[in-house]
Design a protein around this motif. Structure first.
Motif, PDB file in Angstrom:
ATOM      1  N   GLU A 185       0.838  -1.210   0.000  1.00  0.00           N
ATOM      2  CA  GLU A 185       0.000   0.000   0.000  1.00  0.00           C
ATOM      3  C   GLU A 185       0.869   1.254   0.000  1.00  0.00           C
ATOM      4  O   GLU A 185       0.558   2.255  -0.666  1.00  0.00           O
ATOM      5  CB  GLU A 185      -0.921  -0.014   1.228  1.00  0.00           C
ATOM      6  CG  GLU A 185      -1.893   1.151   1.298  1.00  0.00           C
ATOM      7  CD  GLU A 185      -3.013   1.057   0.266  1.00  0.00           C
ATOM      8  OE1 GLU A 185      -3.709   2.075   0.079  1.00  0.00           O
ATOM      9  OE2 GLU A 185      -3.188  -0.028  -0.337  1.00  0.00           O
ATOM     10  N   GLU A 188       2.275   1.679  -3.545  1.00  0.00           N
ATOM     11  CA  GLU A 188       1.294   1.892  -4.614  1.00  0.00           C
ATOM     12  C   GLU A 188       0.452   3.145  -4.416  1.00  0.00           C
ATOM     13  O   GLU A 188      -0.087   3.681  -5.388  1.00  0.00           O
ATOM     14  CB  GLU A 188       0.371   0.665  -4.718  1.00  0.00           C
ATOM     15  CG  GLU A 188       1.099  -0.610  -5.131  1.00  0.00           C
ATOM     16  CD  GLU A 188       0.217  -1.848  -5.022  1.00  0.00           C
ATOM     17  OE1 GLU A 188      -0.955  -1.677  -4.598  1.00  0.00           O
ATOM     18  OE2 GLU A 188       0.680  -2.950  -5.351  1.00  0.00           O
ATOM     19  N   ASN A 189       0.327   3.633  -3.175  1.00  0.00           N
ATOM     20  CA  ASN A 189      -0.527   4.792  -2.886  1.00  0.00           C
ATOM     21  C   ASN A 189       0.338   5.970  -2.421  1.00  0.00           C
ATOM     22  O   ASN A 189       0.877   5.953  -1.310  1.00  0.00           O
ATOM     23  CB  ASN A 189      -1.555   4.433  -1.807  1.00  0.00           C
ATOM     24  CG  ASN A 189      -2.625   5.512  -1.674  1.00  0.00           C
ATOM     25  OD1 ASN A 189      -2.389   6.694  -1.946  1.00  0.00           O
ATOM     26  ND2 ASN A 189      -3.817   5.099  -1.260  1.00  0.00           N
ATOM     27  N   GLU A 191      -0.423   8.956  -1.338  1.00  0.00           N
ATOM     28  CA  GLU A 191      -0.918   9.646  -0.150  1.00  0.00           C
ATOM     29  C   GLU A 191      -0.504   8.908   1.120  1.00  0.00           C
ATOM     30  O   GLU A 191      -0.185   9.527   2.135  1.00  0.00           O
ATOM     31  CB  GLU A 191      -2.447   9.778  -0.216  1.00  0.00           C
ATOM     32  CG  GLU A 191      -2.942  10.653  -1.352  1.00  0.00           C
ATOM     33  CD  GLU A 191      -2.366  12.058  -1.279  1.00  0.00           C
ATOM     34  OE1 GLU A 191      -2.240  12.584  -0.150  1.00  0.00           O
ATOM     35  OE2 GLU A 191      -2.024  12.613  -2.339  1.00  0.00           O
TER      36      GLU A 191
END
Length: 561
Positions: A185, A188-189, A191
């Protein structure tokens, strides 16, 4: 402390009476007592400039950017951006490393789980194998395991076969699955990655909670200019007929009652006398207009500060005047007024000529001066006023006791070098002595009669026009009692001029909020009077005694504040 003491001893820093070191276990504390007449702010600025009480720290912002391949001198924004890019790269590389390690551990745990789920068959294969290599090969083939997984199974201890250890392996496997999901996560993200970087910076802040001991400022020590070392105080500027100028604090002239004799503010030499005096602040700009129609601009604090009885210094030391050129009029303008784009300068000459020019045309005045107005032969500048209100009225007064009042709009804005137009019609022996600016409204006859019924006749009404004569007589008259005239008119009576009063010398507008009327005589005597104490009388009266004059002395100038 040693440096400060040395500066005081060498008289490079004045105004310090005592220095005490009150530092203790709670921190550093230095107490500096200033002299009574010193400005603490000025003393502090001098110490900032001349000691290490404040100093600039230089640091090298050269760094390797673009993955360490390019050296570059960075500004503050680029430093912060590069640091965040570095933190981003650190988090990505760290996360990928932990992810690889977690996936490798999960791979082993998956193999151990297969072995525990098929423990009887695994033991049978191992026991029936000739050696370790054969056992590993048979396990890989039987259960579709990798070499690493089969190696881990062969290294299992017998205690792992208990139900408790089997449960622990399952828990470890689930923990690794959750960790891998979290790491993916982050990668890939964006934020989630930003939140992680911010959270780590917060942890650093908590780990090192000590407050900054130094103070960051947005200018360097070298940015101090003379203005920082001069207290902004009200002063009285005096310009003499022989071109001597000085300024003194206005507080040295204590206020006296009407009719007082005043205190000496100038020792005349060679029959010199004060030509013009005005109240202003030390941080204001002084505009000096010459008899040749040129103008100079200097800061008030750059002028000589003199004693109450001192003569001052000659203006030739401060302005690049030409031969036979003299300062005929001075005007002070604050920095805020200079920035006003709507401001304009209004000029009035002795022969009654007036003109209006935008102030911004005078902002870039060279050290050698520039042309302010073209004067005809025999004429000289009497007054220059700053006006910003379009509703202002121009009030011209002559030494013959008459006044002309017309709208500022009657004067068109003209160029800086223009000569101007007729403002007041004068006889050959008369001279214009004053130009005032005010946005008051005239009262109609009906309003005047109504006010007479409801107002106390002893109560003063403002704005009013103050007149002081050469023989020390003065009075004020309600401006609304005057009538509006045309430009270039002869004017209406504002003073009953007699031999006893002498000619009008000073004309100023009062709003009722003024605190000081400073009048200077030919012999250099100055008196500070409460202007509101001067009687408010009709236009045709001669006034009351404002200052008692010595024999052969005359009022020559004055100012109101």
């Amino acid at each position: 402390l040693i440096k400060i003491a040395s500066l005081v001893k060498d008289k490079r820093v004045e105004g310090i009476r005592d220095i005490r070191d009150e530092s203790n276990k709670d921190g550093i504390r230095v107490v500096i007592d200033t002299k009574r007449d010193a400005s603490p702010e000025v003393v502090l600025n001098l110490l900032f400039k001349m000691t290490e009480l404040q100093k600039s720290i230089h640091f090298n912002t050269l760094a390797l950017v673009n993955k360490g391949r390019q050296p570059k001198l960075l500004n503050l924004r680029e430093i912060l951006t590069s640091f965040l890019a570095h933190r981003d790269e650190v988090v990505i590389r760290r996360t990928k490393f932990i992810l690889r390690k977690a996936e490798a551990e999960l791979h082993i745990l998956d193999g151990l789980k297969v072995a525990l789920d098929n423990i009887d068959r695994v033991i049978e294969l191992i026991r029936s194998s000739y050696d370790k290599a054969e056992a590993a090969e048979r396990l890989q083939k039987e259960f579709d395991l990798s070499e690493i997984q089969s190696e881990a199974i062969l290294q299992m201890r017998l205690q792992t076969l208990t139900n408790m250890d089997k449960s622990k392996i399952e828990q470890d496997r689930q923990t690794k699955l959750d960790l891998i999901k979290e790491l993916k996560e982050i990668l890939e993200n964006p934020e989630v990655k930003k939140a992680l970087i911010a959270g780590e910076l917060e942890e650093v802040k908590k780990k090192f909670p000590s407050q900054r001991r130094s103070k960051l400022i947005d200018y360097s020590v070298s940015d101090y200019n003379k203005e920082d070392f001069i207290e902004d105080e009200e002063v009285l500027i005096q310009l003499t007929n022989e071109q001597y100028i000085k300024y003194v604090p206005s507080s040295v002239f204590r206020q006296q009652g009407r009719g007082g004799r005043g205190v000496s503010s100038f020792n005349p030499k060679d029959e010199d006398f004060v030509k013009q005096s005005m109240l202003c602040n030390t941080h204001d700009y002084l505009y000096a207009f010459t008899n040749l129609g040129r103008v100079f601009r200097v800061r008030v604090f750059d002028l000589p500060s003199g004693s109450r009885n001192g003569r001052g210094q000659n203006l030739v030391n401060y302005l690049e005047l030409q031969k036979d050129e003299k300062i005929s009029n001075i005007l002070t303008i604050s920095k805020e007024q200079e920035d006003d784009k709507e401001g304009s300068l209004l000029f009035a000459t002795k022969n009654g000529i007036v003109k209006r020019t935008k102030l911004e045309l005078y902002n870039n005045i060279r050290k050698t001066g520039i042309i302010a107005i073209n004067l005809k032969e025999g004429d000289e500048l009497v007054r220059v006023q700053l006006s910003s209100d379009p509703k202002d009225k121009v009030i011209l007064s002559a030494d013959n006791g008459k006044t002309v009042i017309f709208d500022k709009g009657d004067l068109n804005t003209i160029g800086r070098t223009a000569a101007g137009v007729k403002g007041m019609k004068l006889k050959p022996d008369d001279s214009l002595i004053s130009m005032q600016i005010s946005n008051f409204n005239f009262s109609s006859d009906e309003e005047s009669s109504t006010n007479a019924l409801i107002e106390d006749p002893k109560e003063k009404k403002y704005p009013s026009l103050l007149v002081v004569t050469a023989n020390g007589y003065g009075k004020q008259t309600y401006l609304a009692d005057y009538r509006k005239t045309k430009r270039a008119a002869s004017g209406v009576k504002t003073l009953n001029m007699t031999k006893k009063t002498g000619k009008a010398v000073l004309v100023r507008i009062l709003t009722g909020e003024e605190e000081s009327l400073i009048v200077t005589t030919k012999k250099g005597v100055t008196i500070n009077v409460d202007p509101t104490a001067i009687s408010q009388l009709g236009r045709s009266t001669q006034g009351v005694k404002t200052i008692r004059l010595d024999k052969n002395d005359l009022v020559v100038s004055g100012g109101v504040n």
